[in-house]
Write an enzyme that holds these catalytic residues in place. Structure first.
Site, PDB file in Angstrom:
ATOM      1  N   HIS A 119       0.825  -1.213   0.000  1.00  0.00           N
ATOM      2  CA  HIS A 119       0.000   0.000   0.000  1.00  0.00           C
ATOM      3  C   HIS A 119       0.861   1.266   0.000  1.00  0.00           C
ATOM      4  CE1 HIS A 119      -4.150   0.895  -0.181  1.00  0.00           C
ATOM      5  NE2 HIS A 119      -4.457   1.012   1.099  1.00  0.00           N
TER       6      HIS A 119
ATOM      7  N   ASN B 294      -6.669   6.406   4.481  1.00  0.00           N
ATOM      8  CA  ASN B 294      -8.041   6.857   4.243  1.00  0.00           C
ATOM      9  C   ASN B 294      -8.275   8.318   4.633  1.00  0.00           C
ATOM     10  OD1 ASN B 294      -7.825   6.371   6.965  1.00  0.00           O
ATOM     11  ND2 ASN B 294      -9.830   5.418   7.177  1.00  0.00           N
TER      12      ASN B 294
END
Length: 194
Positions: free
Chosen positions: A21, A69
């Site tokens: 990620h 996020n």
């Protein structure tokens, strides 16, 4: 149109540093290294930043220190402060739909389920019209395994391919500023690490 802000998406902290990620941050780290412009933490931008010159243009680099996020908070803070429009932003991120060893430029489009892109679009006033650098990490083959996959570390063989694609992407990003987006895109999209 000129890029004025290059962002590398990541989760903060040592435990995530080597996970798939964080491929976007690996790219910005490499760019900062190539341009001899070390990233420094800057609290008001919620991330590590640097200032570079590319093709005579003043460009900011950013790796948010927020969780993935919440990436939009950092991007929006910097874009607002320096009056940077969405189409002057390049966001580098991990891409499940491309294999390791491949990276591609893209303008606008949906977030494709990527929480970092989702938050950036939202914090830019629901504007998806920024550039992306999609860094292939491959797909686990089962959508239920995606979270564990992106938060996992790639095996050495895949890491080598990802690193080679990031290296080529850094060269092509520099080329974008000197020779234009079309030439840079053609070169990057023809590349596949072996």
């Amino acid at each position: 149109m000129t890029i004025k802000l290059i962002v590398g998406l990541a989760n903060p902290g040592a435990e995530y540093a080597a996970t798939r990620h964080n491929a976007g941050a690996w790219f910005v780290d490499l760019l900062a290294e190539r341009l001899r412009a070390p990233l420094r933490e800057e609290a008001k931008f919620f991330g590590y930043t640097s200032r570079v010159t590319l093709g005579g243009e003043d460009v900011r680099l950013l790796v948010p220190t927020t969780f993935m996020n919440l990436s939009g908070k950092a991007v929006a803070a910097m874009a607002s402060f320096f009056r940077i429009n969405p189409d002057e932003i390049l966001v580098a991120h991990d891409e499940l739909d491309l294999p390791p060893g491949v990276a591609k430029f893209k303008l606008a489009g949906a977030h494709g389920g990527h929480n970092g892109l989702k938050d950036i679009i939202s914090k830019l006033g629901n504007n998806p019209n920024f550039h992306r650098l999609r860094i292939g990490i491959g797909h686990p083959g089962d959508k239920n395994k995606v979270v564990g996959f992106v938060l996992g570390k790639p095996p050495v063989s895949e890491q080598k391919l990802i690193d080679e694609a990031i290296d080529e992407a850094a060269r092509c990003t520099e080329m974008w500023f000197t020779d234009g987006l079309t030439k840079a895109t053609n070169r990057l999209h023809a590349f596949k690490a072996q």
